[in-house]
Write an enzyme that holds these catalytic residues in place. Structure first.
Site, PDB file in Angstrom:
ATOM      1  N   HIS A 192     104.819  80.951 -62.039  1.00 45.46           N
ATOM      2  CA  HIS A 192     105.436  79.838 -62.763  1.00 45.46           C
ATOM      3  C   HIS A 192     105.778  80.179 -64.210  1.00 45.46           C
ATOM      4  O   HIS A 192     106.616  79.500 -64.802  1.00 45.46           O
ATOM      5  CB  HIS A 192     104.536  78.601 -62.699  1.00 45.46           C
ATOM      6  CG  HIS A 192     103.119  78.858 -63.112  1.00 45.46           C
ATOM      7  ND1 HIS A 192     102.211  79.487 -62.294  1.00 45.46           N
ATOM      8  CD2 HIS A 192     102.458  78.574 -64.251  1.00 45.46           C
ATOM      9  CE1 HIS A 192     101.050  79.581 -62.917  1.00 45.46           C
ATOM     10  NE2 HIS A 192     101.166  79.039 -64.109  1.00 45.46           N
ATOM     11  N   ASP A 203      98.673  74.742 -62.045  1.00 45.70           N
ATOM     12  CA  ASP A 203      99.447  74.752 -63.289  1.00 45.70           C
ATOM     13  C   ASP A 203     100.950  74.754 -63.072  1.00 45.70           C
ATOM     14  O   ASP A 203     101.712  74.986 -63.997  1.00 45.70           O
ATOM     15  CB  ASP A 203      99.042  75.983 -64.115  1.00 45.70           C
ATOM     16  CG  ASP A 203      99.395  75.844 -65.591  1.00 45.70           C
ATOM     17  OD1 ASP A 203      99.405  74.703 -66.095  1.00 45.70           O
ATOM     18  OD2 ASP A 203      99.654  76.876 -66.236  1.00 45.70           O
ATOM     19  N   ASP A 222      97.373  83.829 -65.485  1.00 44.14           N
ATOM     20  CA  ASP A 222      98.808  84.036 -65.653  1.00 44.14           C
ATOM     21  C   ASP A 222      99.043  85.534 -65.740  1.00 44.14           C
ATOM     22  O   ASP A 222      98.620  86.188 -66.697  1.00 44.14           O
ATOM     23  CB  ASP A 222      99.299  83.346 -66.920  1.00 44.14           C
ATOM     24  CG  ASP A 222      99.183  81.834 -66.827  1.00 44.14           C
ATOM     25  OD1 ASP A 222      99.728  81.266 -65.860  1.00 44.14           O
ATOM     26  OD2 ASP A 222      98.552  81.225 -67.710  1.00 44.14           O
ATOM     27  N   HIS A 237      91.939  81.022 -64.764  1.00 42.38           N
ATOM     28  CA  HIS A 237      93.351  80.833 -64.397  1.00 42.38           C
ATOM     29  C   HIS A 237      94.098  82.061 -64.897  1.00 42.38           C
ATOM     30  O   HIS A 237      94.142  82.320 -66.102  1.00 42.38           O
ATOM     31  CB  HIS A 237      93.914  79.565 -65.032  1.00 42.38           C
ATOM     32  CG  HIS A 237      95.379  79.378 -64.762  1.00 42.38           C
ATOM     33  ND1 HIS A 237      95.906  79.339 -63.491  1.00 42.38           N
ATOM     34  CD2 HIS A 237      96.435  79.238 -65.604  1.00 42.38           C
ATOM     35  CE1 HIS A 237      97.206  79.172 -63.550  1.00 42.38           C
ATOM     36  NE2 HIS A 237      97.560  79.116 -64.825  1.00 42.38           N
TER      37      HIS A 237
END
Length: 369
Positions: free
Chosen positions: A353, A133, A23, A21
């Protein structure tokens, strides 16, 4: 979506999907995370080259990571194209994984358009609405996904599981719906991230995960997501899967695969079985004992100056630059397509996000400005 008849196979199939994941910026800046990204991608491409048994890795359904990596390693483009084309790397359908409430509906459409465009340039776009997420979900997202011929979604925040099964219909107000795989709210996209170091013990962990996932499953097709934020691929995963199949003694069949393969198999297993339906906006907090489903509601007003800048930029692009450029084109002027799309690209890079939500470290939001 018409579902095929149920498969005659009674064995429970457990899809083990390795992923990271990513970010792009959060508790470190973009450039700091990019250094880590380059190391992760270098190792991943080396692994895929030398080990054909490592069949697939999911790059978090984003395509911006390809751009970020190739700016540092431009010579790796053909290799990336090969692995995306051969379905050993899963990219798209998104450009970035956005917050859905703090950006415009048009920007979500452009996000998917750009994600599709880049993924197709590399050979394949992953047709799964993977949004693992994001802090809750807008009511129209199934409608938007269906507009891109994406029949599936996968997430965990915003929906209290209660008595719901893992496999659901998610329906928009206009009646559009997608087949949703709701991830467990206590582990989300990391349910197989902490496998033991030793292979046999890790295989036992996979068996425990399969048994745990069975409690909510509406079908015989189960899911184990082997990854978490910013982690590299685990190179011995094929050996762990092989050991898990031996330990299972025929109760489960473990296989490494992709999100698309998982949903294809799930559709076959479900057949025409009726499923529960959830409707519209999903912003539930956890009410189920022992579950955690953080929505981080305070992000709606944090770093409000970034949100105001974003609103101004969106309005300029959507309501002024593009309409007036179209009118000028009708009068014989050149249409500035490259300029406009580059503007969208830079704007969308502020929409992840952890970026537009204002929940990152100070330098991230200074750089967004």
């Amino acid at each position: 979506m018409i579902m095929p008849k149920r498969s005659s196979v009674d064995l429970s199939t457990v899809f083990v999907i390795p992923h990271t994941h990513w970010d792009r910026e959060w508790y470190a800046t973009f450039q700091q995370f990019r250094i880590r990204l380059v190391h992760v991608m270098d190792a991943l491409l080396d692994l895929l080259e030398r080990d054909p048994s490592f069949t697939h890795f999911n790059l978090d359904a984003q395509t911006v990571v390809l751009q970020d990596y190739l700016e540092i390693r431009p010579g790796k483009r053909e290799l990336l194209q090969k692995f995306v084309h051969d379905l050993r790397l899963g990219v798209g359908p998104w450009y970035v994984l956005p917050d859905e409430f703090l950006v415009s509906g048009e920007s979500l459409v452009r996000n998917l358009l750009l994600g599709h465009r880049i993924a197709n340039e590399f050979g394949h776009v992953q047709k799964v609405g993977y949004i693992p997420d994001t802090f809750g979900h807008i009511s129209q997202l199934p409608q938007i996904l269906q507009g891109f011929d994406i029949p599936f979604a996968m997430h965990f925040r915003g929906l209290d599981e209660g008595t719901l099964k893992s496999e659901l219909w998610w329906q928009s107000p206009d009646g559009s719906r997608v087949l949703l795989r709701h991830l467990p709210t206590d582990m989300g996209y990391t349910n197989a991230s902490a496998l033991a170091i030793e292979i046999q013990a890790a295989a036992s962990d996979l068996l425990a995960i399969a048994r745990y996932e069975t409690r909510r499953a509406a079908s015989s097709v189960l899911l184990a997501l082997n990854g978490v934020d910013h982690l590299p691929a685990r190179e011995d995963l094929p050996a762990i899967i092989e050991a898990a199949n031996l330990q299972s003694k025929g109760k489960y069949f473990f296989r490494q695969g992709s999100l698309e393969e998982y949903f294809d198999c799930l559709v076959l297993a479900l057949g025409d079985q009726p499923l529960q339906t959830v409707y519209g906006e999903l912003r539930d907090a956890s009410r189920t004992p022992g579950r955690e489903n953080r929505l981080v509601p305070h992000v709606l007003s944090s770093r409000i100056y970034n949100k105001m800048q974003n609103e101004r930029a969106q309005t300029l692009l959507e309501r002024w630059a593009e309409p007036w450029s179209a009118l000028s084109w009708l009068e014989g002027e050149d249409y500035p397509q490259a300029f406009l799309w580059k503007s969208w690209e830079w704007l969308l890079q502020n929409h992840p996000h952890d970026s537009i939500c204002g929940c990152s470290i100070d330098p991230v939001h200074s750089q967004m400005e």
